[in-house]
Design a protein around this motif. Structure first.
Motif, PDB file in Angstrom:
ATOM      1  N   SER A 173       0.876  -1.173   0.000  1.00 16.37           N
ATOM      2  CA  SER A 173       0.000   0.000   0.000  1.00 16.37           C
ATOM      3  C   SER A 173       0.911   1.219   0.000  1.00 16.37           C
ATOM      4  N   ASP A 174       1.184   1.761   1.148  1.00  7.81           N
ATOM      5  CA  ASP A 174       2.208   2.792   1.301  1.00  7.81           C
ATOM      6  C   ASP A 174       3.340   2.150   2.089  1.00  7.81           C
ATOM      7  N   ASN A 214       3.300   4.653  -3.670  1.00  6.82           N
ATOM      8  CA  ASN A 214       2.062   4.744  -2.914  1.00  6.82           C
ATOM      9  C   ASN A 214       0.908   4.249  -3.783  1.00  6.82           C
ATOM     10  N   ASN A 242      -2.811   5.955  -3.855  1.00  7.50           N
ATOM     11  CA  ASN A 242      -2.881   7.194  -4.634  1.00  7.50           C
ATOM     12  C   ASN A 242      -3.111   6.910  -6.112  1.00  7.50           C
TER      13      ASN A 242
END
Length: 288
Positions: free
Chosen positions: A141-142, A215, A218
């Motif tokens: 994800s991040d 990321n 996003n």
């Protein structure tokens, strides 16, 4: 299954794959096809091959391959885990599938697992020829806010090591991305379940410079295609999967949670793989 070779034209590197075909393939007909990619650092003979074989049983052309810098594919230094390169590899795989006379170019899907569950999710945004995407335990994800940073070195040290190597004054530095101390991962990668010729737990250290700015949520804000995510009730990656899924703005998306399953259970273990395949085939049947 037959071995195939195709080119990542952007990097001018040959990639080696295994093409799984339905029984009694009729080359005068057109079949749906799936690009199947596996966990970070994986080689084609690992978990992704299990899903590719099962999809072929269901009537799909399924392609697994060693990414650039891995396995039998070209590229040096070896073991670079770079999201942009993974994207190029997926595009090259779609190029190859489109070149096959028995593949319906309007019915090509993507299926990714673990790290490449996230790479394939992004490919669903960026690669127009993928009509739908499924991700099994997508784990990225991040990364800058995830447990994966435990594998990283200090950023300044990595940058210095990269500069030294590129200038010829230093050796290649690696990160340990699957330590034996990680018991659940070790139970797959260091046993007959997942240990395959060509696999290594080492990744070139400067890979983290790209990974830590990758990321995925996003990017997924721009997803418009049908999207399926599959996770396990007890998967350590479940929070990342939820974040990626929640970022998608469209309604044609599905999150399926397999009861009692952990992250690595979904790589190869019964009955979890069976359930995942059933869900994938149903979703592709509706959207491909």
């Amino acid at each position: 299954m037959k071995k195939v070779t195709f080119k990542n034209t952007k990097l001018d590197l040959n990639l080696v794959g295994n093409l799984y075909l339905p029984e009694n393939l009729d080359e005068t007909k057109k079949y749906p096809a799936v690009v199947v990619t596996g966990p970070m650092l994986s080689v084609k003979e690992q978990a992704q091959s299990i899903y590719a074989a099962r999809l072929a049983e269901k009537g799909y052309i399924a392609l697994v391959f060693d990414g650039a810098y891995y396995g039998e594919s070209e590229g040096f230094p070896r073991s670079q885990e770079l999201p942009e390169v993974k994207q190029m590899d997926i595009e090259a795989a779609v190029d190859f599938l489109e070149s096959l006379p028995y593949v319906d170019s309007n019915r090509i899907a993507g299926l990714g697992m673990c790290g490449s569950g996230s790479y394939m999710s992004v490919a669903g945004v960026k690669e127009e020829r993928l009509k739908t995407v499924a991700a099994i335990v997508p784990a990225i994800s991040d990364i800058s806010a995830s447990p994966m940073t435990n594998f990283f070195m200090l950023e300044d040290e990595v940058k210095k090591a990269k500069e030294a190597y590129e200038s010829g004054t230093g050796k290649l530095v690696h990160l340990d991305f699957m330590p034996r101390a990680f018991e659940e991962g070790a139970a797959y990668y260091y046993t007959a379940r997942g240990n395959r010729r060509g696999w290594t737990n080492k990744v070139v250290a400067w890979s983290q410079l790209d990974l830590q700015t990758y990321n995925v949520p996003n990017i997924m804000k721009n997803m418009t295609k049908p999207y399926l995510a599959i996770t396990g009730e007890n998967a350590w990656s479940r929070p990342a999967t939820q974040e990626v899924f929640d970022a998608i703005p469209t309604e044609n998306k599905k999150l399926h949670v397999i009861a009692e399953a952990s992250h690595f259970d979904l790589y190869d273990l019964y009955p979890y793989v069976d359930e995942a395949v059933e869900v994938i085939v149903e979703f592709f049947g509706e959207n491909l």
